[in-house]
Design an enzyme around this catalytic site. Sequence first.
Site, mmCIF file in Angstrom:
data_model
loop_
_atom_site.group_PDB
_atom_site.id
_atom_site.type_symbol
_atom_site.label_atom_id
_atom_site.label_comp_id
_atom_site.label_asym_id
_atom_site.label_seq_id
_atom_site.Cartn_x
_atom_site.Cartn_y
_atom_site.Cartn_z
ATOM 1 N N ALA A 106 0.824 -1.218 0.000
ATOM 2 C CA ALA A 106 0.000 0.000 0.000
ATOM 3 C C ALA A 106 0.852 1.259 0.000
ATOM 4 C CB ALA A 106 -0.922 -0.004 1.216
ATOM 5 N N LYS A 157 3.176 -17.112 1.254
ATOM 6 C CA LYS A 157 4.340 -16.227 1.075
ATOM 7 C C LYS A 157 4.670 -15.478 2.355
ATOM 8 C CE LYS A 157 1.916 -12.245 0.909
ATOM 9 N NZ LYS A 157 2.182 -10.945 1.584
ATOM 10 N N SER A 220 7.666 -4.725 4.115
ATOM 11 C CA SER A 220 7.047 -5.989 4.509
ATOM 12 C C SER A 220 7.043 -6.195 6.024
ATOM 13 C CB SER A 220 7.784 -7.158 3.837
ATOM 14 O OG SER A 220 7.358 -8.389 4.369
ATOM 15 N N GLU A 243 0.530 -11.331 9.620
ATOM 16 C CA GLU A 243 -0.294 -12.507 9.348
ATOM 17 C C GLU A 243 0.493 -13.819 9.436
ATOM 18 O OE1 GLU A 243 -3.433 -12.861 9.061
ATOM 19 O OE2 GLU A 243 -4.366 -11.081 8.170
#
Length: 281
Positions: A106, A157, A220, A243
């Site tokens: 984002a 991932k 990240s 996550e």
Amino acid sequence: MCLWARRPEFARYLTQTRVNAEYLPGVTLPEAVKVTAELEEAVQNAPFALVVVPSVGVPELLSALPRDLGVVLCAKGLAPDGGRLTELARDLDFTRVAVLSGPNHAEEIARGLPGATVVASQDEALALAVQAALMTPGLRVYTSTDEIGVELGGVLKNVIALAAGMVDGMNLGDNAKAALITRGLREMQRYLVALGAHEDTVYGLSGLGDLVATATSRHSRNRAAGESIARGEHPGQGGKVVEGLRTAGLLDAWASAHGHDLPIVRAVAQVTRGEWTPRRG
């Protein structure tokens, strides 16, 4: 276009300042975007909604949405039982379901930097509507029918990115990180194909593309969390959801129950459970 915020005070803050200083500092919300804390108002007359809450919050949010609404799941995680969020949505009687995934931080998309993403759905009309709504001069949106592959590539991932961050945190070098990402891609292939995904999807934007971005980018959260773990620090990122920390255990349990070999997932899960340290072995 309407943006829903769970907390009324945060909705008021965004309405007044037009800037989310914590997540996207320096990016001003367009005047055309209305902010509200009323969920019913947010989805009124909307053909579909982008569901961008963390995966643990998806069940509660879906339960509150009208079932004739198209839902586009953007959280890259699993349902509480370890199943896919698209399956959860259909179990709740949503008939128009899609998933959005790809290498699209984002922080860059919001600033108009070039990127690409994939929207996958069994409902072609919904996929095309999402594509038309999100396509900009800087963002290329592709469509796919491989809902399983696009969704689960975004899930796995994150775990590989945690491992890549641990490589960074231990200063093991670029060779080690490249090897980790390459073997992680192979692990992704085994997992996705076993669950019915198309092998081509593994090497597309939602597979290889998202893996590279998440395992290498300074934006990240998962990579940064892995780096923190390797340094003996707390993996939290200023209260932001990582996550992969939750997903690693769910994927490890699935692999054990179904007899699949996912060694990177297993190692990351063991580290997150405190059974190993990154330097063990």
